[in-house]
Enzyme design. Structure first.
Site, PDB file in Angstrom:
ATOM      1  N   TYR A  63       0.875  -1.168   0.000  1.00 46.14           N
ATOM      2  CA  TYR A  63       0.000   0.000   0.000  1.00 46.14           C
ATOM      3  C   TYR A  63       0.918   1.226   0.000  1.00 46.14           C
ATOM      4  O   TYR A  63       2.096   1.108  -0.346  1.00 46.14           O
ATOM      5  CB  TYR A  63      -0.901  -0.127   1.250  1.00 46.14           C
ATOM      6  CG  TYR A  63      -1.990   0.885   1.398  1.00 46.14           C
ATOM      7  CD1 TYR A  63      -2.869   1.149   0.352  1.00 46.14           C
ATOM      8  CD2 TYR A  63      -2.160   1.578   2.599  1.00 46.14           C
ATOM      9  CE1 TYR A  63      -3.880   2.083   0.506  1.00 46.14           C
ATOM     10  CE2 TYR A  63      -3.182   2.499   2.761  1.00 46.14           C
ATOM     11  CZ  TYR A  63      -4.030   2.754   1.705  1.00 46.14           C
ATOM     12  OH  TYR A  63      -5.031   3.680   1.860  1.00 46.14           O
ATOM     13  N   ARG A 117      -6.559   9.523 -10.807  1.00 42.63           N
ATOM     14  CA  ARG A 117      -5.821  10.284  -9.767  1.00 42.63           C
ATOM     15  C   ARG A 117      -5.355   9.272  -8.743  1.00 42.63           C
ATOM     16  O   ARG A 117      -5.971   9.098  -7.718  1.00 42.63           O
ATOM     17  CB  ARG A 117      -6.741  11.353  -9.174  1.00 42.63           C
ATOM     18  CG  ARG A 117      -6.080  12.356  -8.287  1.00 42.63           C
ATOM     19  CD  ARG A 117      -5.692  11.825  -6.895  1.00 42.63           C
ATOM     20  NE  ARG A 117      -6.704  11.851  -5.894  1.00 42.63           N
ATOM     21  CZ  ARG A 117      -6.781  10.949  -4.894  1.00 42.63           C
ATOM     22  NH1 ARG A 117      -5.933   9.940  -4.800  1.00 42.63           N
ATOM     23  NH2 ARG A 117      -7.735  11.041  -4.002  1.00 42.63           N
ATOM     24  N   LYS A 135      -5.744  -1.992  -1.727  1.00 41.11           N
ATOM     25  CA  LYS A 135      -6.882  -1.726  -0.820  1.00 41.11           C
ATOM     26  C   LYS A 135      -7.544  -3.058  -0.437  1.00 41.11           C
ATOM     27  O   LYS A 135      -7.947  -3.254   0.705  1.00 41.11           O
ATOM     28  CB  LYS A 135      -7.911  -0.812  -1.501  1.00 41.11           C
ATOM     29  CG  LYS A 135      -7.398   0.587  -1.798  1.00 41.11           C
ATOM     30  CD  LYS A 135      -7.644   1.547  -0.663  1.00 41.11           C
ATOM     31  CE  LYS A 135      -7.030   2.914  -0.953  1.00 41.11           C
ATOM     32  NZ  LYS A 135      -7.144   3.849   0.157  1.00 41.11           N
ATOM     33  N   GLU A 206     -12.460   4.454  -5.917  1.00 42.29           N
ATOM     34  CA  GLU A 206     -11.120   4.812  -5.434  1.00 42.29           C
ATOM     35  C   GLU A 206     -10.372   5.637  -6.468  1.00 42.29           C
ATOM     36  O   GLU A 206     -10.310   5.259  -7.647  1.00 42.29           O
ATOM     37  CB  GLU A 206     -10.336   3.508  -5.164  1.00 42.29           C
ATOM     38  CG  GLU A 206      -9.031   3.719  -4.440  1.00 42.29           C
ATOM     39  CD  GLU A 206      -9.231   4.238  -3.019  1.00 42.29           C
ATOM     40  OE1 GLU A 206     -10.061   3.683  -2.280  1.00 42.29           O
ATOM     41  OE2 GLU A 206      -8.548   5.215  -2.661  1.00 42.29           O
ATOM     42  N   ASP A 207      -9.823   6.725  -6.029  1.00 40.42           N
ATOM     43  CA  ASP A 207      -8.873   7.510  -6.820  1.00 40.42           C
ATOM     44  C   ASP A 207      -9.396   7.908  -8.205  1.00 40.42           C
ATOM     45  O   ASP A 207      -8.674   7.808  -9.218  1.00 40.42           O
ATOM     46  CB  ASP A 207      -7.520   6.775  -6.904  1.00 40.42           C
ATOM     47  CG  ASP A 207      -6.806   6.779  -5.557  1.00 40.42           C
ATOM     48  OD1 ASP A 207      -7.381   7.300  -4.570  1.00 40.42           O
ATOM     49  OD2 ASP A 207      -5.681   6.269  -5.468  1.00 40.42           O
ATOM     50  N   ASP A 229     -14.119   6.148  -1.201  1.00 41.99           N
ATOM     51  CA  ASP A 229     -13.128   6.056  -0.132  1.00 41.99           C
ATOM     52  C   ASP A 229     -12.407   7.386   0.093  1.00 41.99           C
ATOM     53  O   ASP A 229     -12.135   7.769   1.230  1.00 41.99           O
ATOM     54  CB  ASP A 229     -12.115   4.969  -0.532  1.00 41.99           C
ATOM     55  CG  ASP A 229     -11.056   4.737   0.513  1.00 41.99           C
ATOM     56  OD1 ASP A 229     -11.401   4.770   1.701  1.00 41.99           O
ATOM     57  OD2 ASP A 229      -9.892   4.521   0.140  1.00 41.99           O
ATOM     58  N   ASP A 230     -12.085   8.092  -0.991  1.00 44.05           N
ATOM     59  CA  ASP A 230     -11.296   9.326  -0.849  1.00 44.05           C
ATOM     60  C   ASP A 230     -12.107  10.440  -0.201  1.00 44.05           C
ATOM     61  O   ASP A 230     -11.563  11.260   0.532  1.00 44.05           O
ATOM     62  CB  ASP A 230     -10.770   9.763  -2.216  1.00 44.05           C
ATOM     63  CG  ASP A 230      -9.858   8.695  -2.773  1.00 44.05           C
ATOM     64  OD1 ASP A 230      -8.784   8.493  -2.208  1.00 44.05           O
ATOM     65  OD2 ASP A 230     -10.265   8.011  -3.729  1.00 44.05           O
ATOM     66  N   ASN A 376      -0.423  11.599  -0.129  1.00 45.56           N
ATOM     67  CA  ASN A 376       0.310  10.357  -0.400  1.00 45.56           C
ATOM     68  C   ASN A 376       0.868  10.386  -1.816  1.00 45.56           C
ATOM     69  O   ASN A 376       0.301  11.055  -2.674  1.00 45.56           O
ATOM     70  CB  ASN A 376      -0.646   9.147  -0.292  1.00 45.56           C
ATOM     71  CG  ASN A 376      -1.180   8.984   1.112  1.00 45.56           C
ATOM     72  OD1 ASN A 376      -0.459   9.099   2.066  1.00 45.56           O
ATOM     73  ND2 ASN A 376      -2.482   8.746   1.218  1.00 45.56           N
TER      74      ASN A 376
HETATM   75  N1  LIG Z   1      -4.470  10.245   3.929  1.00 42.57           N
HETATM   76  C1  LIG Z   1      -5.451   9.708   3.261  1.00 42.57           C
HETATM   77  O1  LIG Z   1      -6.127   8.776   3.704  1.00 42.57           O
HETATM   78  C2  LIG Z   1      -5.776  10.234   1.911  1.00 42.57           C
HETATM   79  C3  LIG Z   1      -4.935  11.104   1.272  1.00 42.57           C
HETATM   80  N2  LIG Z   1      -5.261  11.565   0.036  1.00 42.57           N
HETATM   81  C4  LIG Z   1      -4.276  12.403  -0.628  1.00 42.57           C
HETATM   82  O2  LIG Z   1      -4.789  13.695  -0.822  1.00 42.57           O
HETATM   83  C5  LIG Z   1      -4.113  14.273  -1.913  1.00 42.57           C
HETATM   84  C6  LIG Z   1      -5.125  15.065  -2.724  1.00 42.57           C
HETATM   85  O3  LIG Z   1      -6.101  14.216  -3.305  1.00 42.57           O
HETATM   86  P1  LIG Z   1      -7.333  14.852  -4.130  1.00 42.57           P
HETATM   87  O4  LIG Z   1      -8.062  15.810  -3.266  1.00 42.57           O
HETATM   88  O5  LIG Z   1      -8.136  13.801  -4.715  1.00 42.57           O
HETATM   89  O6  LIG Z   1      -6.505  15.571  -5.277  1.00 42.57           O
HETATM   90  P2  LIG Z   1      -6.804  16.862  -6.119  1.00 42.57           P
HETATM   91  O7  LIG Z   1      -5.734  16.934  -7.138  1.00 42.57           O
HETATM   92  O8  LIG Z   1      -8.217  16.869  -6.556  1.00 42.57           O
HETATM   93  O9  LIG Z   1      -6.627  18.042  -5.055  1.00 42.57           O
HETATM   94  C7  LIG Z   1      -5.443  18.682  -4.769  1.00 42.57           C
HETATM   95  C8  LIG Z   1      -5.774  20.046  -4.189  1.00 42.57           C
HETATM   96  O10 LIG Z   1      -4.567  20.686  -3.828  1.00 42.57           O
HETATM   97  C9  LIG Z   1      -4.545  21.969  -4.397  1.00 42.57           C
HETATM   98  N3  LIG Z   1      -3.196  22.418  -4.700  1.00 42.57           N
HETATM   99  C10 LIG Z   1      -2.386  22.025  -5.704  1.00 42.57           C
HETATM  100  N4  LIG Z   1      -1.246  22.747  -5.686  1.00 42.57           N
HETATM  101  C11 LIG Z   1      -1.357  23.606  -4.659  1.00 42.57           C
HETATM  102  C12 LIG Z   1      -0.542  24.629  -4.148  1.00 42.57           C
HETATM  103  N5  LIG Z   1       0.660  24.916  -4.684  1.00 42.57           N
HETATM  104  N6  LIG Z   1      -0.971  25.335  -3.095  1.00 42.57           N
HETATM  105  C13 LIG Z   1      -2.168  25.064  -2.539  1.00 42.57           C
HETATM  106  N7  LIG Z   1      -2.999  24.128  -2.977  1.00 42.57           N
HETATM  107  C14 LIG Z   1      -2.597  23.397  -4.025  1.00 42.57           C
HETATM  108  C15 LIG Z   1      -5.351  21.855  -5.687  1.00 42.57           C
HETATM  109  O11 LIG Z   1      -5.733  23.157  -6.098  1.00 42.57           O
HETATM  110  P3  LIG Z   1      -6.639  23.408  -7.402  1.00 42.57           P
HETATM  111  O12 LIG Z   1      -8.009  22.954  -6.999  1.00 42.57           O
HETATM  112  O13 LIG Z   1      -6.534  24.889  -7.580  1.00 42.57           O
HETATM  113  O14 LIG Z   1      -6.039  22.610  -8.504  1.00 42.57           O
HETATM  114  C16 LIG Z   1      -6.483  20.972  -5.198  1.00 42.57           C
HETATM  115  O15 LIG Z   1      -7.456  21.740  -4.545  1.00 42.57           O
HETATM  116  C17 LIG Z   1      -3.419  13.133  -2.663  1.00 42.57           C
HETATM  117  O16 LIG Z   1      -2.039  13.174  -2.420  1.00 42.57           O
HETATM  118  C18 LIG Z   1      -3.976  11.898  -2.027  1.00 42.57           C
HETATM  119  O17 LIG Z   1      -3.025  10.861  -1.967  1.00 42.57           O
HETATM  120  C19 LIG Z   1      -6.429  11.239  -0.583  1.00 42.57           C
HETATM  121  C20 LIG Z   1      -7.298  10.383   0.014  1.00 42.57           C
HETATM  122  C21 LIG Z   1      -7.002   9.766   1.279  1.00 42.57           C
HETATM  123  C1  LIG Z   2      -5.105   6.823   0.857  1.00 40.24           C
HETATM  124  C2  LIG Z   2      -5.815   7.160  -0.362  1.00 40.24           C
HETATM  125  O1  LIG Z   2      -6.911   6.671  -0.591  1.00 40.24           O
HETATM  126  C3  LIG Z   2      -5.225   8.096  -1.276  1.00 40.24           C
HETATM  127  O2  LIG Z   2      -4.165   8.639  -1.008  1.00 40.24           O
HETATM  128  O3  LIG Z   2      -5.837   8.300  -2.332  1.00 40.24           O
HETATM  129 MG   LIG Z   3      -7.478   6.956  -2.561  1.00 38.28          MG
END
Ligand SMILES: NC(=O)C1=CN([C@@H]2O[C@H](COP(=O)(O)OP(=O)(O)OC[C@H]3O[C@@H](n4cnc5c(N)ncnc54)[C@H](OP(=O)(O)O)[C@@H]3O)[C@@H](O)[C@H]2O)C=CC1
Ligand SMILES: CC(=O)C(=O)O
Ligand SMILES: [Mg+2]
Length: 529
Positions: A63, A117, A135, A206-207, A229-230, A376
């Site tokens: 993972y 993603r 997962k 997922e993703d 999940d996200d 991540n």
């Molecule tokens: N810990 C956990 O369990 C989980 C962690 N994650 C992690 O969360 C992260 C984001 O996922 P997700 O939301 O789907 O991805 P997205 O790409 O949809 O979101 C990323 C966000 O970050 C913003 N961003 C990008 N660059 C910058 C910057 N320089 N300054 C400020 N904000 C910025 C983007 O802005 P803009 O909208 O303007 O493009 C967007 O709003 C991933 O790394 C994923 O692995 C996800 C799910 C679970």
């Molecule tokens: C943990 C997870 O689901 C993610 O980073 O997308």
């Molecule tokens: Mg995920």
């Protein structure tokens, strides 16, 4: 050819140690992943047997973070078919493709990605399958879901990543991703076919890229047994860890635990999913929904999100601030000094975005700031644990999306939390399967979070952890599943009347009894003469 003969003194129990040694002898995480993946193909019972015994060591390989490398390189490390690919070219006959899955009658849980993603790594197309596999390994190890009832699926819809389209070994369909109507038609046919072929199956999205993640969750959540999940799993796990973190921060500040102001750095599916779920952190303590919303600030790549910004995407509107109309605030330290948050959560995919100045700005405002860099894999995490501890002199309350090792500072050993949806989705899945719930409701997701927050032992609380230790994941998943089942019953969403008749202790016992265990080690894979 003469039949294969085991060495006469071969002992399968030694083979467990031999397999672990072989895995440990590999230098790179990706090599370990390839080895373990081969072992799963050769002898899946042995694979799960050693996984259950060595979760702390193996989960970071199967993972996050290593699964990220496996996805990026999947077309090049591919060995054998491991999951179900459903291609855009299958449109019109998706039902037949799904029905080709062996033992489809056993199917109970599918993790479905479209590869658009993967973690924070972007559009990996058909290379995304290992995230579904990883997962599901957690479902099996963490919640005792039977391996044959898991269905890993990657929707092969094309990719907008040119280097994959140009890669001669790329395993996916070579075309750009479908636009709205073509994608909607595909998804509608896919979901309908899933219900027909696997009538009792729970689907975990997922993703998916953020726009599609929100869109398809809303489109299907009241029609099918599905959750994202996200959005929901991450929301739930962070609500849980945040509740425990707020208690620790309140003990240091003397303010009530609910007196928090949260700044989200990143406003995608994960950032907004978590922000929405954290509203209940405030409302559960008696705050009005409007006041709860006022405690949350969001930042995207253009800075602090304000309502007066032109062309704001739909999912960002709910938390857009109406109380600021000055010049755009784009620097994180400036934003912190304007907002004065007690907590900073990162879901941005921006490596090291939480600089020393950022950590020090948070420490200047709070005796014990909550800082959760949740992106991540590790290579995209906003803040390394060692830096967090050094820059805050050990004051920070920390959880990251991917695992970090404990850090020693000034003679004290600090233990990080891992705020990852892996603590939640196995239990949500197990509870949904056992109660045969028709939908996954918001209240079920919320109850899962409360159960996780309450699952810490005295020793874990005394060590100021915000999440329980991973070695206890089966016990934790049982408690989460229990909460999910009771909530499903309360909302009359369940379809298993028997579970309603059970007192709490019997229900918890039944959940544990239903967990799959690898069969006792025996000689299975070869002929023994
Ligand atoms: N810990 C956990 O369990 C989980 C962690 N994650 C992690 O969360 C992260 C984001 O996922 P997700 O939301 O789907 O991805 P997205 O790409 O949809 O979101 C990323 C966000 O970050 C913003 N961003 C990008 N660059 C910058 C910057 N320089 N300054 C400020 N904000 C910025 C983007 O802005 P803009 O909208 O303007 O493009 C967007 O709003 C991933 O790394 C994923 O692995 C996800 C799910 C679970
Ligand atoms: C943990 C997870 O689901 C993610 O980073 O997308
Ligand atoms: Mg995920």
């Amino acid at each position: 050819m003469s039949p294969t003969r085991f060495p006469p003194h071969f002992a399968k129990t030694d083979h467990r140690q031999r397999s672990l040694n072989q895995m440990r002898s590999k230098q790179l995480g990706l090599e370990k992943y390839i080895y373990l993946n081969g072992l799963k193909g050769r002898d899946s019972d042995l694979f799960y047997d050693i996984l259950l015994e060595n979760m702390q060591e193996m989960i970071p390989i199967l993972y996050t973070p290593t699964v990220g490398d496996a996805c990026v390189n999947y077309s090049h490390i591919w060995r054998r078919p491991e999951g179900l690919y459903v291609s855009i070219e299958d449109k019109g006959r998706i039902r037949d493709v799904l029905a080709s899955w062996p033992n489809f009658n056993d199917g109970r849980i599918a993790v479905v990605t479209d590869g658009s993603r993967i973690l924070g790594l972007g559009d990996l197309g058909a290379n995304g399958l290992p995230i579904s596999l990883g997962k599901l390994d957690l479902y099996i190890a963490g919640a005792g879901i039977k391996p044959s009832s898991t269905v890993p699926i990657c929707l092969d819809l094309g990719t907008n990543t040119q280097r994959y389209l140009d890669d001669p070994l790329y395993i996916g369909v070579r075309r750009p991703r479908p636009l709205g109507p073509e994608m909607d038609e595909f998804m509608d046919e896919f979901m309908e076919a899933m219900k027909e072929v696997f009538p009792t199956l729970l689907v975990q999205f997922e993703d998916f890229s953020t726009d599609n993640a929100f869109k398809y969750l809303e489109r299907y959540r009241h029609q099918y047994r599905v959750f994202n999940d996200d959005i929901q799993g991450t929301g739930s796990v962070i609500l849980s860890g945040f509740t425990n973190a707020a208690r620790l921060s309140s003990a240091a500040s003397g303010l009530p635990p609910s007196d928090q102001k949260i700044l989200f750095f990143g406003a995608g599916s994960a950032g907004i999913g978590v922000a929405k779920q954290l509203l209940s952190f405030f409302t559960l303590s008696g705050m009005s929904p409007e006041e709860a919303r006022s405690r949350i600030y969001t930042v995207d790549s253009k800075g602090l999100i304000t309502a007066n910004r032109k062309g704001l995407q739909e999912h960002k509107k709910f938390f857009a601030r109406t109380d600021y109309d000055g010049p755009a605030l784009t620097d994180l330290v400036d934003i912190i000094n304007h907002v004065k948050p007690t907590a900073l959560l990162g879901l941005s995919t921006i490596r090291n975005a939480f600089t020393e100045k950022v950590v020090k700005a948070m420490c200047a405002l709070n005796p014990r700031p909550i800082m959760f860099p949740l992106s991540n894999p590790v290579a995209l995490c906003e803040l390394d644990y060692k830096d967090a501890i050094e820059w805050s002199s050990g004051q920070v309350i920390f959880a990251s999306g991917s695992p970090y090792k404990p850090v020693s500072h000034d003679g004290v050993v600090y233990e990080p939390g891992q705020g990852n949806n892996m603590y939640i989705f196995p239990g949500i899945g197990l509870g949904s399967i056992l109660s045969r719930t028709r939908h996954v409701s918001d209240a079920m997701v919320e109850q899962a979070a409360i159960a996780l927050a309450n699952s810490l032992t005295e020793e874990e609380n005394a060590a100021e952890l915000v999440y329980p230790r991973l070695a206890r994941i089966r016990d934790i998943s049982a408690q989460v599943a229990f909460a999910v089942i009771r909530q499903a019953q309360k909302e009359k969403l369940d379809d298993n009347a028997y579970l309603r008749t059970l007192p709490d202790s019997d229900l918890l016992g039944l959940i544990h009894d239903k967990m799959w265990q690898p069969p006792a080690l025996q000689l299975r894979s070869f002929t023994r003469l």
